[in-house]
Design an enzyme around this catalytic site. Sequence first.
Site, PDB file in Angstrom:
ATOM      1  N   THR A 125       0.689  -1.342  -0.330  1.00 23.09           N
ATOM      2  CA  THR A 125      -0.036   0.149  -0.055  1.00 23.09           C
ATOM      3  C   THR A 125       0.808   1.196   0.070  1.00 23.09           C
ATOM      4  OG1 THR A 125      -1.494   1.235   1.266  1.00 23.09           O
ATOM      5  CG2 THR A 125       0.016  -0.277   2.675  1.00 23.09           C
ATOM      6  N   ASP A 126       0.438   2.409  -0.513  1.00 25.77           N
ATOM      7  CA  ASP A 126       0.886   3.700  -0.458  1.00 25.77           C
ATOM      8  C   ASP A 126       1.193   4.196   1.195  1.00 25.77           C
ATOM      9  OD1 ASP A 126      -1.671   4.652   0.005  1.00 25.77           O
ATOM     10  OD2 ASP A 126      -1.703   6.111  -1.562  1.00 25.77           O
ATOM     11  N   GLU A 127       0.324   3.623   2.090  1.00 27.03           N
ATOM     12  CA  GLU A 127       0.737   4.036   3.335  1.00 27.03           C
ATOM     13  C   GLU A 127       1.832   3.736   4.024  1.00 27.03           C
ATOM     14  OE1 GLU A 127      -2.809   3.571   5.839  1.00 27.03           O
ATOM     15  OE2 GLU A 127      -4.224   3.783   4.327  1.00 27.03           O
ATOM     16  N   TYR A 153      -1.307  -0.486  11.206  1.00 28.98           N
ATOM     17  CA  TYR A 153      -1.634  -0.953  10.062  1.00 28.98           C
ATOM     18  C   TYR A 153      -0.536  -0.775   8.896  1.00 28.98           C
ATOM     19  CZ  TYR A 153      -3.355  -1.474   5.157  1.00 28.98           C
ATOM     20  OH  TYR A 153      -3.465  -1.557   3.904  1.00 28.98           O
ATOM     21  N   LYS A 157       2.282  -3.384   7.492  1.00 30.89           N
ATOM     22  CA  LYS A 157       2.335  -3.675   5.764  1.00 30.89           C
ATOM     23  C   LYS A 157       4.043  -3.250   5.545  1.00 30.89           C
ATOM     24  CE  LYS A 157      -0.373  -4.407   3.147  1.00 30.89           C
ATOM     25  NZ  LYS A 157      -0.829  -5.732   2.661  1.00 30.89           N
TER      26      LYS A 157
HETATM   27  P1  NAD Z   1     -10.447  -6.660   2.807  1.00 34.56           P
HETATM   28  O1  NAD Z   1     -10.024  -6.540   4.292  1.00 34.56           O
HETATM   29  O2  NAD Z   1     -11.449  -6.303   2.191  1.00 34.56           O
HETATM   30  O3  NAD Z   1     -10.031  -8.022   2.519  1.00 34.56           O
HETATM   31  C1  NAD Z   1      -8.998  -8.693   3.440  1.00 34.56           C
HETATM   32  C2  NAD Z   1      -9.237 -10.310   3.217  1.00 34.56           C
HETATM   33  O4  NAD Z   1      -8.306 -10.964   3.822  1.00 34.56           O
HETATM   34  C3  NAD Z   1     -10.528 -10.805   3.746  1.00 34.56           C
HETATM   35  O5  NAD Z   1     -11.212 -11.738   2.950  1.00 34.56           O
HETATM   36  C4  NAD Z   1     -10.037 -11.722   4.841  1.00 34.56           C
HETATM   37  O6  NAD Z   1     -10.986 -12.623   5.306  1.00 34.56           O
HETATM   38  C5  NAD Z   1      -8.620 -12.356   4.559  1.00 34.56           C
HETATM   39  N1  NAD Z   1      -7.955 -12.229   5.633  1.00 34.56           N
HETATM   40  C6  NAD Z   1      -7.611 -11.470   6.645  1.00 34.56           C
HETATM   41  N2  NAD Z   1      -6.719 -12.220   7.578  1.00 34.56           N
HETATM   42  C7  NAD Z   1      -6.660 -13.550   7.042  1.00 34.56           C
HETATM   43  C8  NAD Z   1      -5.666 -14.433   7.332  1.00 34.56           C
HETATM   44  N3  NAD Z   1      -4.977 -14.412   8.651  1.00 34.56           N
HETATM   45  N4  NAD Z   1      -5.683 -15.776   6.394  1.00 34.56           N
HETATM   46  C9  NAD Z   1      -6.400 -15.631   5.431  1.00 34.56           C
HETATM   47  N5  NAD Z   1      -7.137 -14.832   5.069  1.00 34.56           N
HETATM   48  C10 NAD Z   1      -7.254 -13.550   5.716  1.00 34.56           C
HETATM   49  O7  NAD Z   1      -8.957  -5.790   2.408  1.00 34.56           O
HETATM   50  P2  NAD Z   1      -8.852  -5.099   0.709  1.00 34.56           P
HETATM   51  O8  NAD Z   1      -9.098  -3.928   1.032  1.00 34.56           O
HETATM   52  O9  NAD Z   1      -9.236  -5.873  -0.098  1.00 34.56           O
HETATM   53  O10 NAD Z   1      -7.160  -5.260   0.796  1.00 34.56           O
HETATM   54  C11 NAD Z   1      -6.496  -6.424   0.194  1.00 34.56           C
HETATM   55  C12 NAD Z   1      -4.951  -6.062   0.201  1.00 34.56           C
HETATM   56  O11 NAD Z   1      -4.759  -4.670  -0.555  1.00 34.56           O
HETATM   57  C13 NAD Z   1      -4.332  -5.774   1.382  1.00 34.56           C
HETATM   58  O12 NAD Z   1      -3.111  -6.401   1.557  1.00 34.56           O
HETATM   59  C14 NAD Z   1      -4.387  -4.343   1.769  1.00 34.56           C
HETATM   60  O13 NAD Z   1      -3.315  -4.085   2.681  1.00 34.56           O
HETATM   61  C15 NAD Z   1      -3.776  -3.885   0.168  1.00 34.56           C
HETATM   62  N6  NAD Z   1      -4.385  -2.586  -0.119  1.00 34.56           N
HETATM   63  C16 NAD Z   1      -5.684  -2.193   0.057  1.00 34.56           C
HETATM   64  C17 NAD Z   1      -6.349  -0.733  -0.447  1.00 34.56           C
HETATM   65  C18 NAD Z   1      -7.533  -0.293  -0.441  1.00 34.56           C
HETATM   66  O14 NAD Z   1      -7.988   0.784  -0.756  1.00 34.56           O
HETATM   67  N7  NAD Z   1      -8.447  -1.167   0.114  1.00 34.56           N
HETATM   68  C19 NAD Z   1      -5.144  -0.020  -1.097  1.00 34.56           C
HETATM   69  C20 NAD Z   1      -3.912  -0.467  -1.142  1.00 34.56           C
HETATM   70  C21 NAD Z   1      -3.493  -1.791  -0.749  1.00 34.56           C
HETATM   71  O1  TDX Z   2     -15.963   7.217   8.765  1.00 40.29           O
HETATM   72  C1  TDX Z   2     -14.709   7.467   8.443  1.00 40.29           C
HETATM   73  N1  TDX Z   2     -14.631   9.032   8.133  1.00 40.29           N
HETATM   74  C2  TDX Z   2     -13.529   9.538   7.654  1.00 40.29           C
HETATM   75  O2  TDX Z   2     -13.424  10.775   7.429  1.00 40.29           O
HETATM   76  C3  TDX Z   2     -13.944   6.663   7.761  1.00 40.29           C
HETATM   77  C4  TDX Z   2     -13.960   5.411   7.718  1.00 40.29           C
HETATM   78  C5  TDX Z   2     -12.709   7.396   7.116  1.00 40.29           C
HETATM   79  N2  TDX Z   2     -12.672   8.736   7.082  1.00 40.29           N
HETATM   80  C6  TDX Z   2     -11.409   9.195   6.455  1.00 40.29           C
HETATM   81  C7  TDX Z   2     -10.063   8.804   6.895  1.00 40.29           C
HETATM   82  C8  TDX Z   2      -9.303   8.775   5.499  1.00 40.29           C
HETATM   83  O3  TDX Z   2      -8.674  10.152   5.655  1.00 40.29           O
HETATM   84  O4  TDX Z   2     -11.504   8.983   4.690  1.00 40.29           O
HETATM   85  C9  TDX Z   2     -10.362   8.718   4.376  1.00 40.29           C
HETATM   86  C10 TDX Z   2     -10.331   7.023   3.765  1.00 40.29           C
HETATM   87  O5  TDX Z   2     -10.528   6.263   4.963  1.00 40.29           O
HETATM   88  P1  TDX Z   2     -10.448   4.629   4.857  1.00 40.29           P
HETATM   89  O6  TDX Z   2     -11.309   4.503   3.897  1.00 40.29           O
HETATM   90  O7  TDX Z   2     -10.462   4.126   6.352  1.00 40.29           O
HETATM   91  O8  TDX Z   2      -8.901   4.474   3.857  1.00 40.29           O
HETATM   92  P2  TDX Z   2      -7.490   4.790   4.376  1.00 40.29           P
HETATM   93  O9  TDX Z   2      -7.133   5.209   5.851  1.00 40.29           O
HETATM   94  O10 TDX Z   2      -6.940   5.958   3.381  1.00 40.29           O
HETATM   95  O11 TDX Z   2      -6.702   3.229   3.956  1.00 40.29           O
HETATM   96  C11 TDX Z   2      -7.334   2.622   2.621  1.00 40.29           C
HETATM   97  O12 TDX Z   2      -6.012   3.002   1.822  1.00 40.29           O
HETATM   98  C12 TDX Z   2      -4.904   2.349   1.849  1.00 40.29           C
HETATM   99  C13 TDX Z   2      -7.206   1.313   3.086  1.00 40.29           C
HETATM  100  O13 TDX Z   2      -8.221   1.194   3.781  1.00 40.29           O
HETATM  101  C14 TDX Z   2      -6.085   0.716   3.360  1.00 40.29           C
HETATM  102  O14 TDX Z   2      -6.227  -0.826   3.471  1.00 40.29           O
HETATM  103  C15 TDX Z   2      -5.203   0.786   2.015  1.00 40.29           C
HETATM  104  O15 TDX Z   2      -3.777   0.345   2.426  1.00 40.29           O
END
Ligand code: NAD
Ligand code: TDX
Length: 339
Positions: A125-127, A153, A157
């Site tokens: 992730t970019d985080e 988190y 990562k």
């Molecule tokens: P999500 O939380 O929607 O899904 C995570 C999945 O992993 C779930 O299905 C969960 O059951 C499974 N999981 C959790 N712990 C596990 C374990 N111990 N063994 C097997 N399965 C397990 O997450 P997402 O948003 O789809 O993110 C997927 C990946 O992408 C993550 O690695 C996250 O860090 C990365 N990522 C997410 C975003 C975003 O915006 N959502 C952006 C950049 C990177």
């Molecule tokens: O209720 C809310 N109110 C609010 O203002 C929530 C849930 C979030 N926010 C803000 C926090 C952040 O600035 O919105 C922005 C986005 O929040 P999230 O959806 O929780 O995402 P973020 O914290 O940016 O992280 C996401 O992007 C990078 C994903 O959840 C991560 O898994 C990924 O790595």
Amino acid sequence: MTIIVTGGAGFIGGNFIHYMLREHPGYRIVCLDSLTYAGNLATLDPVKDHPDFRFCQVDITERGDVYKIFMEEKPDIVVNFAAESHVDRSIEEPTVFLQTNILGTATMMDACRRYGIKRYHQVSTDEVYGDLPLDRLDLFFTEETPIHTSSPYSASKASADLLCLAYARTYGLPVTISRCSNNYGPYHFPEKLIPLMIANALADKKLPVYGTGENVRDWLYVEDHCKAIDLIIHKGRVGEIYNVGGHNEMKNIDIVKLILHHLGKSEDLIEFVPDRRGHDLRYAIDPTKIKTELGWEPETKFEDGIKKTIEWYLNNREWWEEIISGEYKDYYKRMYNAR
Ligand code: NAD
Ligand code: TDX
């Protein structure tokens, strides 16, 4: 070609499985997912009877279970999505983030070392780069930006990324890493900003905006992320990190207003609530490397993607209404009612 996809019952992993079965007929996709609160088998309903798909309920930290699947499937590629992914939950309780995101990654890579692999891909992730200031719009994250994490988190990562690079150098494991910006689209769990705001607006509930809502995120339609990973696992150079993002930075408050506007709801639903602890100010990806090396370009413009996403939530109420009825209710109370 057999690909193990971990975390495929989650948001991005699920979209990736749909994408790969559609784009690569004949590939076998084996999904490993432990089905935590964020994992949802309904996300895999459209592919559950596909002849080239197998689902295994496996925790990636359970070495014996993981090794058994490797012995049975002899995968060519592993794409590791499985993670605890919600920043707010990591602030509440970090331990499981360390277990899954760090130890789970190590376990998957140990299996790759033991049974052999053509490619191990880590979905990061970019985080991991921390944040950028709000008043320096000229700054972007490149692959050379130092790791500088803010939340448990992002620290977990980043630790996993460092382990991947260590396994590449020490054991010669053929690793690639992608660091993507915020994704949005179908099957996004409604604890994250965009789906939470859609669900709350549809229920005429308050929309909780952290702090002043000025924080900036760089949004990418989930299918564009899937396409980037597909390119990296096939054409990316081993040992390399690729940033993924489409230069679509937006303030949280603007996203929330846009959603209300699309749904024909009043801005009076917006409620400013106390800020997230350690809240990152701005994320912004420089995607030059993946564009020039692999020819990746995002295809979905935000205006189109957000419309498609809202439509999807309107047409798939049973998918998210089921989710917000269980464990989520307690989480929501803890996270927001006490704020
Ligand atoms: P999500 O939380 O929607 O899904 C995570 C999945 O992993 C779930 O299905 C969960 O059951 C499974 N999981 C959790 N712990 C596990 C374990 N111990 N063994 C097997 N399965 C397990 O997450 P997402 O948003 O789809 O993110 C997927 C990946 O992408 C993550 O690695 C996250 O860090 C990365 N990522 C997410 C975003 C975003 O915006 N959502 C952006 C950049 C990177
Ligand atoms: O209720 C809310 N109110 C609010 O203002 C929530 C849930 C979030 N926010 C803000 C926090 C952040 O600035 O919105 C922005 C986005 O929040 P999230 O959806 O929780 O995402 P973020 O914290 O940016 O992280 C996401 O992007 C990078 C994903 O959840 C991560 O898994 C990924 O790595």
